[in-house]
Each structure stands twice: as C-alpha cells, then as structure tokens.
Design a protein around this motif. Structure first.
Motif, short mmCIF file in Angstrom:
data_model
loop_
_atom_site.label_atom_id
_atom_site.label_comp_id
_atom_site.label_asym_id
_atom_site.label_seq_id
_atom_site.Cartn_x
_atom_site.Cartn_y
_atom_site.Cartn_z
N ALA A 167 -0.54 -10.72 -26.97
CA ALA A 167 0.30 -11.38 -25.96
C ALA A 167 -0.50 -11.58 -24.68
O ALA A 167 -1.49 -10.88 -24.44
CB ALA A 167 1.55 -10.55 -25.68
N TRP A 168 -0.05 -12.52 -23.88
CA TRP A 168 -0.68 -12.74 -22.58
C TRP A 168 0.39 -12.94 -21.52
O TRP A 168 1.54 -13.29 -21.82
CB TRP A 168 -1.61 -13.96 -22.62
N ALA A 169 0.01 -12.70 -20.28
CA ALA A 169 0.89 -12.97 -19.15
C ALA A 169 0.02 -13.33 -17.96
O ALA A 169 -1.12 -12.89 -17.84
CB ALA A 169 1.75 -11.75 -18.82
N GLN A 170 0.58 -14.13 -17.07
CA GLN A 170 -0.11 -14.38 -15.82
C GLN A 170 -0.01 -13.13 -14.95
O GLN A 170 0.81 -12.26 -15.20
CB GLN A 170 0.50 -15.60 -15.13
N GLY A 171 -0.81 -13.07 -13.92
CA GLY A 171 -0.89 -11.86 -13.14
C GLY A 171 0.29 -11.62 -12.22
O GLY A 171 0.43 -10.53 -11.66
N ARG A 172 1.18 -12.59 -12.08
CA ARG A 172 2.31 -12.42 -11.16
C ARG A 172 3.33 -11.48 -11.77
O ARG A 172 3.56 -11.46 -12.97
CB ARG A 172 2.94 -13.77 -10.85
N VAL A 173 3.99 -10.74 -10.90
CA VAL A 173 4.88 -9.69 -11.37
C VAL A 173 6.06 -10.26 -12.15
O VAL A 173 6.60 -9.61 -13.06
CB VAL A 173 5.37 -8.85 -10.18
N GLU A 174 6.45 -11.49 -11.84
CA GLU A 174 7.62 -12.08 -12.51
C GLU A 174 7.28 -12.80 -13.81
O GLU A 174 8.15 -13.35 -14.47
CB GLU A 174 8.33 -13.06 -11.56
N SER A 175 6.01 -12.77 -14.17
CA SER A 175 5.59 -13.52 -15.35
C SER A 175 6.02 -12.83 -16.63
O SER A 175 5.80 -11.63 -16.79
CB SER A 175 4.07 -13.68 -15.35
N PRO A 176 6.59 -13.59 -17.57
CA PRO A 176 6.94 -12.99 -18.86
C PRO A 176 5.70 -12.89 -19.75
O PRO A 176 4.69 -13.56 -19.52
CB PRO A 176 7.93 -14.00 -19.43
N LEU A 177 5.80 -12.07 -20.77
CA LEU A 177 4.79 -12.02 -21.82
C LEU A 177 5.00 -13.19 -22.78
O LEU A 177 6.15 -13.55 -23.07
CB LEU A 177 4.91 -10.72 -22.62
N HIS A 178 3.91 -13.71 -23.29
CA HIS A 178 3.95 -14.75 -24.31
C HIS A 178 3.17 -14.24 -25.52
O HIS A 178 2.01 -13.86 -25.38
CB HIS A 178 3.35 -16.06 -23.79
N PHE A 179 3.82 -14.26 -26.67
CA PHE A 179 3.25 -13.63 -27.86
C PHE A 179 2.67 -14.63 -28.83
O PHE A 179 3.16 -15.77 -28.97
CB PHE A 179 4.34 -12.83 -28.59
N GLY A 180 1.63 -14.18 -29.55
CA GLY A 180 1.14 -14.92 -30.70
C GLY A 180 2.05 -14.67 -31.89
O GLY A 180 3.03 -13.93 -31.80
N ASN A 181 1.70 -15.28 -33.01
CA ASN A 181 2.55 -15.17 -34.19
C ASN A 181 2.30 -13.92 -35.02
O ASN A 181 3.00 -13.69 -36.01
CB ASN A 181 2.39 -16.41 -35.08
N GLY A 182 1.33 -13.13 -34.62
CA GLY A 182 1.15 -11.84 -35.27
C GLY A 182 0.25 -11.86 -36.49
O GLY A 182 0.04 -12.90 -37.12
N THR A 183 -0.26 -10.67 -36.81
CA THR A 183 -1.05 -10.44 -38.03
C THR A 183 -0.41 -9.30 -38.80
O THR A 183 -0.24 -8.21 -38.27
CB THR A 183 -2.50 -10.06 -37.71
N ARG A 184 -0.07 -9.58 -40.05
CA ARG A 184 0.48 -8.53 -40.91
C ARG A 184 -0.68 -7.86 -41.62
O ARG A 184 -1.33 -8.46 -42.46
CB ARG A 184 1.44 -9.15 -41.93
N LEU A 185 -0.96 -6.60 -41.25
CA LEU A 185 -2.06 -5.85 -41.83
C LEU A 185 -1.52 -4.84 -42.83
O LEU A 185 -0.67 -4.03 -42.49
CB LEU A 185 -2.86 -5.14 -40.75
N THR A 186 -2.05 -4.89 -44.05
CA THR A 186 -1.72 -3.89 -45.06
C THR A 186 -3.01 -3.20 -45.46
O THR A 186 -3.97 -3.84 -45.90
CB THR A 186 -1.08 -4.54 -46.30
N VAL A 187 -3.01 -1.88 -45.27
CA VAL A 187 -4.17 -1.08 -45.65
C VAL A 187 -3.84 -0.40 -46.97
O VAL A 187 -2.83 0.30 -47.09
CB VAL A 187 -4.51 -0.05 -44.57
N THR A 188 -4.68 -0.62 -47.98
CA THR A 188 -4.38 -0.12 -49.34
C THR A 188 -5.32 1.01 -49.75
O THR A 188 -6.40 1.17 -49.17
CB THR A 188 -4.49 -1.25 -50.36
#
Lengths: 115, 113
Positions: free
Chosen positions: B92-113
C-alpha cells in the motif's frame, strides 16, 4: 493507545434495506478515520474518510459514514443495500502518536446482503 | 492518476526457498510505502513501512525483510520461507499528509508448501 473496534464479525441485511456497519475508536487528539471495502482475493479499496467538518461524510458507491464525537463512533451506512455490497469492511484510524505514519485497522466486518 | 502494481498475484513456494515480492507506485513522488499480511481473510498485520529511500521500519521481528531501492519501489524478501509465512500480502502507499488514505495493491497470495 489508539485503537478501533468493529464489534460485529458479520452483518446480514436484506437487499433494498438500509445497512449499518459499526466502528468505534479511541484516540488522543483529533481522529482521522477511514473506511475500506475488500472483495475476495483483492486489495482493500478506500471508501471514505473523516478529517474534520460535517459529521456526515459521503463516499464511493453510495456509502456514507456518520461521525459522532460524543459516542466515539464512525458507523458506515447505506440507504439501500445491494447484493454486490457483500464484502469485508474495515474501519481504520491514523496513528498520530510519536509522529508515526501508521494506520490502525479494525478486525473487519463481513457484510452479507441477501437477495 | 496514481496506480500501484504488485506482483505476482499468486505464488507457491517450498519451505526454505527465498522470496521476493515487488511493488511499484506510479503517478506520485515520495510516497509512504507499506507491506501488510492478511491471514485467513480477516485482520491486517503491518509488517514494514517506509517514508523514504532506504528507510525501513519493521513492525514484526521475523524472517522477512523489506527494502526500498527506489522512491516508488518496495520489495519484500525472505532468505528461507517458513510454512507460517503463507498468507495474503498487500502493498500500500499513502501521501505524506496526515489526512491521506492508504491505497492498496491487489495482493499476492503466497502458499508455502
């Protein structure tokens, strides 16, 4: 300590009915509050935020949230639920202690809208 | 507009193998960057965050590490994966301002076998 709580693990609502997903917070100073939605196997999507000003905040997809300072709550609402609103919802607050840049998330509430 | 890219979407790795997950942000400069892990489709655990190149803050001591070699690039690594590293990893990323929301990527599903 700064925290948010989502007291309901799951909320069920009939399609067309109003929905409410609850969130309460505990912060020192002014709260910066956020709502997110997560669909299966996807990242979280930002819905809306409260910084200051009007207690009713409007956001994406017809959602709104009501900030109540006396009750330290920030409940997410929608006047008429859709089946497609079924998802996991997270409330979050900006952690302003010690100049950190962290966000504190609730444990999530699963919303199920029944057709 | 700003976008965040995270890859791969899914990954299956054997125990003891190395890991490298990459995240890049476009359309902004000097973002704050974050790695979260989500277990069992519910709570989010903050792993690392960065407020600048080479600046990494670790939230949870474990066998994972993070690096920020460029302003808009954030990498999550491990030298030897454990079974317990399985999960859904979100950048995720956010701008440095205190009111900035987080913006997320679509994620990685990791399975360790």
């Amino acid at each position: 300590a700064q925290s948010v709580a989502q007291p309901e693990d799951q909320v069920n609502v009939a399609e067309g009915n109003p929905l409410t997903v609850k969130c309460t917070y505990s912060v020192s100073g002014n709260p910066y509050l956020f709502w997110y939605v997560q669909y299966p196997n996807r990242g979280l999507q930002f819905l809306l935020k409260y910084i200051t000003g009007d207690n009713l905040v409007k956001g994406s997809y017809g959602f709104e949230a009501e900030f109540n300072k006396s009750q330290t709550s920030f409940h997410l609402k929608k006047p008429s639920a859709l089946v497609s609103d079924s998802a996991l919802y997270f409330c979050a607050v900006r952690d302003m202690t010690s100049g950190t840049y962290k966000y504190i998330f609730g444990t999530g509430t699963r919303l199920k809208v029944l057709a | 507009s700003q976008t965040i890219h995270q890859w791969p979407a899914t990954l299956v790795q054997p125990v003891g193998s190395p890991l490298s997950l990459e995240c890049t942000v476009e359309g902004t400069s000097n973002p704050n960057l974050y790695w979260y892990r989500q277990a069992a489709g519910r709570g989010l655990q903050l792993l690392f965050y960065s407020v600048g190149i080479g600046q990494i803050s670790s939230e949870v001591p474990q066998n994972l590490s993070a690096s920020r070699p460029q302003d808009r690039q954030f990498i999550l690594s491990s030298k030897k994966l454990l079974l317990s590293d399985s999960g859904f990893y979100l950048c995720a990323w956010a701008q440095g301002r205190v009111e900035s929301p987080l913006h997320f990527g679509n994620g990685t599903r990791l399975t360790v076998t």
